[in-house]
Scaffold this motif. Structure first.
Motif, mmCIF file in Angstrom:
data_model
loop_
_atom_site.group_PDB
_atom_site.id
_atom_site.type_symbol
_atom_site.label_atom_id
_atom_site.label_comp_id
_atom_site.label_asym_id
_atom_site.label_seq_id
_atom_site.Cartn_x
_atom_site.Cartn_y
_atom_site.Cartn_z
ATOM 1 N N GLU A 68 1.119 5.807 -18.414
ATOM 2 C CA GLU A 68 1.423 4.100 -18.233
ATOM 3 C C GLU A 68 1.492 4.023 -16.327
ATOM 4 O O GLU A 68 1.506 2.925 -16.060
ATOM 5 C CB GLU A 68 3.047 4.083 -18.466
ATOM 6 N N LEU A 69 1.514 5.178 -15.856
ATOM 7 C CA LEU A 69 1.274 4.778 -14.196
ATOM 8 C C LEU A 69 0.071 4.805 -13.785
ATOM 9 O O LEU A 69 -0.205 4.646 -12.561
ATOM 10 C CB LEU A 69 2.226 6.004 -13.524
ATOM 11 N N GLU A 70 -0.896 4.843 -14.523
ATOM 12 C CA GLU A 70 -2.197 4.630 -14.405
ATOM 13 C C GLU A 70 -2.739 3.775 -13.052
ATOM 14 O O GLU A 70 -3.307 4.021 -12.082
ATOM 15 C CB GLU A 70 -3.414 4.620 -15.347
ATOM 16 N N MET A 71 -2.452 2.423 -13.338
ATOM 17 C CA MET A 71 -2.669 1.540 -12.660
ATOM 18 C C MET A 71 -1.822 1.649 -11.072
ATOM 19 O O MET A 71 -2.555 1.549 -9.878
ATOM 20 C CB MET A 71 -2.121 0.105 -12.930
ATOM 21 N N VAL A 72 -0.775 2.167 -11.130
ATOM 22 C CA VAL A 72 0.056 2.227 -10.004
ATOM 23 C C VAL A 72 -0.560 3.661 -8.849
ATOM 24 O O VAL A 72 -0.744 3.438 -7.837
ATOM 25 C CB VAL A 72 1.414 2.781 -10.086
ATOM 26 N N VAL A 73 -0.949 4.419 -9.792
ATOM 27 C CA VAL A 73 -1.637 5.505 -8.800
ATOM 28 C C VAL A 73 -2.834 5.240 -8.146
ATOM 29 O O VAL A 73 -3.077 5.459 -7.122
ATOM 30 C CB VAL A 73 -1.655 6.901 -9.650
ATOM 31 N N PHE A 74 -3.622 4.695 -9.312
ATOM 32 C CA PHE A 74 -5.040 4.057 -8.811
ATOM 33 C C PHE A 74 -4.966 3.121 -7.713
ATOM 34 O O PHE A 74 -5.769 3.403 -6.626
ATOM 35 C CB PHE A 74 -5.920 3.503 -10.095
ATOM 36 N N GLY A 75 -4.052 2.142 -7.704
ATOM 37 C CA GLY A 75 -3.815 1.386 -6.586
ATOM 38 C C GLY A 75 -3.515 2.208 -5.315
ATOM 39 O O GLY A 75 -3.944 1.892 -4.186
ATOM 40 N N ALA A 76 -2.632 2.851 -5.407
ATOM 41 C CA ALA A 76 -2.230 3.677 -4.494
ATOM 42 C C ALA A 76 -3.118 4.537 -3.780
ATOM 43 O O ALA A 76 -3.361 4.454 -2.398
ATOM 44 C CB ALA A 76 -0.875 4.429 -4.728
ATOM 45 N N ILE A 77 -3.968 5.232 -4.525
ATOM 46 C CA ILE A 77 -5.037 6.041 -4.009
ATOM 47 C C ILE A 77 -6.179 5.044 -3.154
ATOM 48 O O ILE A 77 -6.528 5.486 -2.027
ATOM 49 C CB ILE A 77 -5.940 6.684 -4.995
ATOM 50 N N LEU A 78 -6.310 3.937 -3.933
ATOM 51 C CA LEU A 78 -7.327 3.052 -2.972
ATOM 52 C C LEU A 78 -6.763 2.562 -1.666
ATOM 53 O O LEU A 78 -7.562 2.578 -0.693
ATOM 54 C CB LEU A 78 -7.401 1.703 -3.919
ATOM 55 N N MET A 79 -5.534 2.232 -1.672
ATOM 56 C CA MET A 79 -5.152 1.460 -0.410
ATOM 57 C C MET A 79 -5.113 2.970 0.566
ATOM 58 O O MET A 79 -5.321 2.804 1.969
ATOM 59 C CB MET A 79 -3.457 1.198 -0.787
ATOM 60 N N ALA A 80 -4.400 3.928 0.239
ATOM 61 C CA ALA A 80 -4.390 5.252 0.969
ATOM 62 C C ALA A 80 -5.636 5.362 1.709
ATOM 63 O O ALA A 80 -5.841 5.732 2.935
ATOM 64 C CB ALA A 80 -3.676 6.575 0.362
ATOM 65 N N VAL A 81 -6.918 5.500 0.730
ATOM 66 C CA VAL A 81 -8.097 5.818 1.282
ATOM 67 C C VAL A 81 -8.501 4.996 2.281
ATOM 68 O O VAL A 81 -9.064 5.336 3.403
ATOM 69 C CB VAL A 81 -9.069 6.091 0.289
ATOM 70 N N MET A 82 -8.516 3.945 2.146
ATOM 71 C CA MET A 82 -8.905 2.751 3.070
ATOM 72 C C MET A 82 -8.174 2.590 4.382
ATOM 73 O O MET A 82 -8.801 2.173 5.221
ATOM 74 C CB MET A 82 -9.097 1.461 2.401
ATOM 75 N N ILE A 83 -6.780 3.007 4.122
ATOM 76 C CA ILE A 83 -5.932 2.827 5.229
ATOM 77 C C ILE A 83 -6.389 4.128 6.273
ATOM 78 O O ILE A 83 -6.641 3.875 7.324
ATOM 79 C CB ILE A 83 -4.509 2.957 5.206
ATOM 80 N N PHE A 84 -6.293 5.110 5.612
ATOM 81 C CA PHE A 84 -6.746 6.368 6.519
ATOM 82 C C PHE A 84 -8.129 6.836 6.803
ATOM 83 O O PHE A 84 -8.201 7.397 7.545
ATOM 84 C CB PHE A 84 -6.246 7.606 5.562
#
Lengths: 328, 291
Positions: A294-310
């Motif tokens: 159920e948390l797939e979208m949440v985790v994917f969104g978070a990974i995407l943001m984190a990679v692009m920020i850092f």
């Protein structure tokens, strides 16, 4: 720093070919081959899109439209007009090229967010047309495609084939085909980057006005790379259609366009090998995230943001930069 | 004949008011930080779904509305603080991908905590509809229009009269100069994201009684709001309102007179046609590129 053969673009191509060729040693089942084939086809689109976005700096948020157009053209030409798959694939690529040339002429005059808006609009319209023209496209339910055939031999994922005393499954051959397509796609892209067209694109990425003043016909080069990237997408789309045997309008959806641009930015803009890594990650992430359900979208969104920020320059360029700094 | 026309016009203006609010949200963030916020649609979803969930938890409707608006505003401020501010030197495309990541993240949270089902809210008035010249006018449309007008006027007053509003304007005109004049630009940008989220959530909330809401309603509404903002010329508030109304009306007339299958394509056809002749939108200024 010493410039080794592996640091040069063609050394990279050699490394890529080697990795792709050795991959069968690392995988054991059809499911793995399926993922590898999808990675190669997705990477092919991304390598083409990267020429437009990474090198020429022109953002497209509707590239899945060309991928979908290739896939659907193959489906319709082989299904309703009984063309052979290879002929359909080539006609689709030519048709998509002409289409990209026609729409590219007016919209490539746009800059920045207006270009994003226009390409996004084209993509959304394409998806809506595919959904609504049911007689031709099968509507939201999708449409089937016959297996690919090469020189009179059918290549089905369910088949078994004999070559020189060895037995290959259809899944294995499909992987080899997709890998070969990717290698050729990369080779062509590297040649383009190294050609006068590539230099013109980098010049207009830096500053379009400056490039114009220096005598670069920016409109001509932008249009050319737009058409090339559309043809890349069309061919990959046709192949994917034959590979999966069935397509729905989601292949041309806004979400798919976003996925493609994400691959380019995540892997590293203007880094041909970076976007291949980006494609691998985007295809594999959902496999690892099934544990989160159920948390797939949440985790994917978070990974995407984190990679692009850092790592705002994308994975591969950022990592290479760190390595270089470490080596000095 | 005329009653039909009135009918379509009513629903077009209602829809247009919603698009105008979304477009204003886009415009506000674009002016303040030159970011196209692809998570704007999620604020609409939080406005609608948040209210539904809070009503379900036993709160009276007005309190639930306030709760949802606060929730969205906090989400907007956090979006800036945690995702946009740390990446402030990044490329435009990188920033777009970050906001897309944020929209997937927010949609995922909504799906996880609030479920995938479609929900509705009760209309704000007891009387459902009025009949004018043979056409039915939903009382909810009147609510939508008046709330939209109040918000637009309040926003205009806020920017022209209040110190905070002027600080946002100053920051959007020249960040460095604003900082030299003593404006804490990062705080101001956070406020701009908060207000933008508030506007979006209000739009999402007032439209829910007629259109239903779910965790994924933000995608299409957000895209259409982006189209409305681009029609007006990104960065122009007047343009955003005009663009929103234009979209709403054309969509309603297309659905009524031509084909409801293609009504979702209308905004995108219009924006392509407009950009073809006016590459900077209807109200956009011609930008000069520096070398």
């Amino acid at each position: 720093m010493k410039k080794t053969i592996l640091m040069s673009p063609y050394g990279g191509l050699l490394l890529l070919t080697l990795i792709l060729a050795l991959m069968p040693l690392a995988v054991s089942n059809d499911f793995h081959y399926d993922l590898l084939t999808k990675i190669c086809l997705t990477a092919t689109v991304a390598v083409g899109l990267n020429l437009l976005v990474g090198y020429a700096g022109q953002v497209s948020l509707g590239h899945a439209a060309f991928y979908g157009a290739g896939a659907y053209a193959s489906a319709i030409l082989t299904g309703q007009y009984t063309l052979s798959p290879m002929l359909a694939l080539l006609s689709a690529a030519a048709g998509v090229g002409v289409l990209a040339w026609l729409v590219g002429r007016p919209i490539l005059h746009l800059k920045g967010h207006y270009l994003s808006m226009a390409t996004l609009g084209l993509g959304v319209i394409a998806a809506i047309v595919l959904n609504n023209e049911e007689q031709l496209t099968g509507g939201p339910d999708g449409i089937g495609l016959p297996p690919l055939s090469l020189f009179g031999h059918e290549l089905s994922v369910f088949g078994e084939y004999q070559f020189a005393g060895l037995t290959f499954t259809g899944v294995e051959l499909w992987y080899l085909l997709a890998a070969a397509v990717l290698v050729v796609a990369v080779l062509l892209a590297l040649n383009i980057i190294d050609s006068p067209l590539g230099r013109a694109l980098r010049a207009l990425h830096g500053s379009e006005i400056a490039a114009q003043v220096a005598g670069v016909d920016t409109a001509k080069y932008k249009l050319r790379v737009f058409v090339i990237s559309a043809v890349y997408a069309s061919i990959a789309g046709s192949l994917y259609g034959h590979y999966s045997g069935f397509i729905t309008p989601t292949v041309a959806s806004f979400e798919h366009s976003i996925e493609l641009i994400t691959i380019v930015v995540l892997g590293g803009m203007a880094s041909t090998f970076g976007v291949i890594i980006g494609a691998a990650i985007l295809v594999l992430i959902p496999q690892f995230l099934t544990d989160f359900q159920e948390l797939e979208m949440v985790v994917f969104g978070a990974i995407l943001m984190a990679v692009m920020i850092f790592l705002p320059r994308g994975l591969l360029p950022s990592v290479l930069q760190r390595l270089q700094r470490g080596a000095q | 004949m005329f009653s039909e026309f009135f009918q379509f016009t009513f629903s077009g203006i209602t829809l247009g008011a919603i698009y105008a609010l979304v477009a204003l949200g886009f415009t506000l963030i674009y002016n303040a930080s030159h970011v196209i916020n692809f998570a704007q649609g999620e604020f609409l979803m939080i406005g609608g779904m948040g209210t539904v969930v809070l009503v379900g938890a036993g709160l009276p409707l007005p309190a639930a509305m306030v709760g949802a608006l606060v929730l969205a505003t906090v989400a907007g401020i956090l979006l800036h603080r945690l995702a946009i501010a740390p990446a402030r030197d990044a490329d435009v495309v990188t920033l777009i991908i970050i906001t897309i990541g944020a929209s997937i993240f927010l949609r995922g949270l909504a799906q996880f905590f609030w479920g995938k089902e479609y929900h509705a809210l009760p209309r704000f008035s007891a009387t459902e509809s009025l009949s004018i010249g043979g056409a039915t006018l939903l009382t909810q449309s009147l609510w939508i229009l008046s709330i939209a007008v109040v918000l637009v006027v309040a926003l205009a007053v806020f920017f022209s009269r209040s110190k905070l509003g002027k600080a946002i304007l100053a920051t959007s005109m020249n960040k460095d100069a604003a900082r030299l004049a003593g404006i804490k630009t990062q705080v101001i940008l956070g406020v701009a994201f908060g207000i933008s989220a508030l506007l979006g959530a209000a739009a999402g909330l007032i439209v829910t009684p007629i259109t239903f809401t779910a965790y994924d309603v933000g995608i299409m509404l957000g895209l259409k709001g982006f189209v409305a903002a681009a029609i007006g010329g990104l960065g122009s508030s007047t343009g955003a309102v005009v663009g929103g109304l234009l979209l709403g009306l054309s969509e309603a007339y297309t659905a009524g007179y031509i084909s409801s299958d293609y009504k979702d394509a209308v905004p995108f056809v219009i924006i392509l046609a407009i950009l073809f002749f006016l590459p900077n939108g209807l109200f956009g200024s011609r930008a000069a590129e520096r070398v």
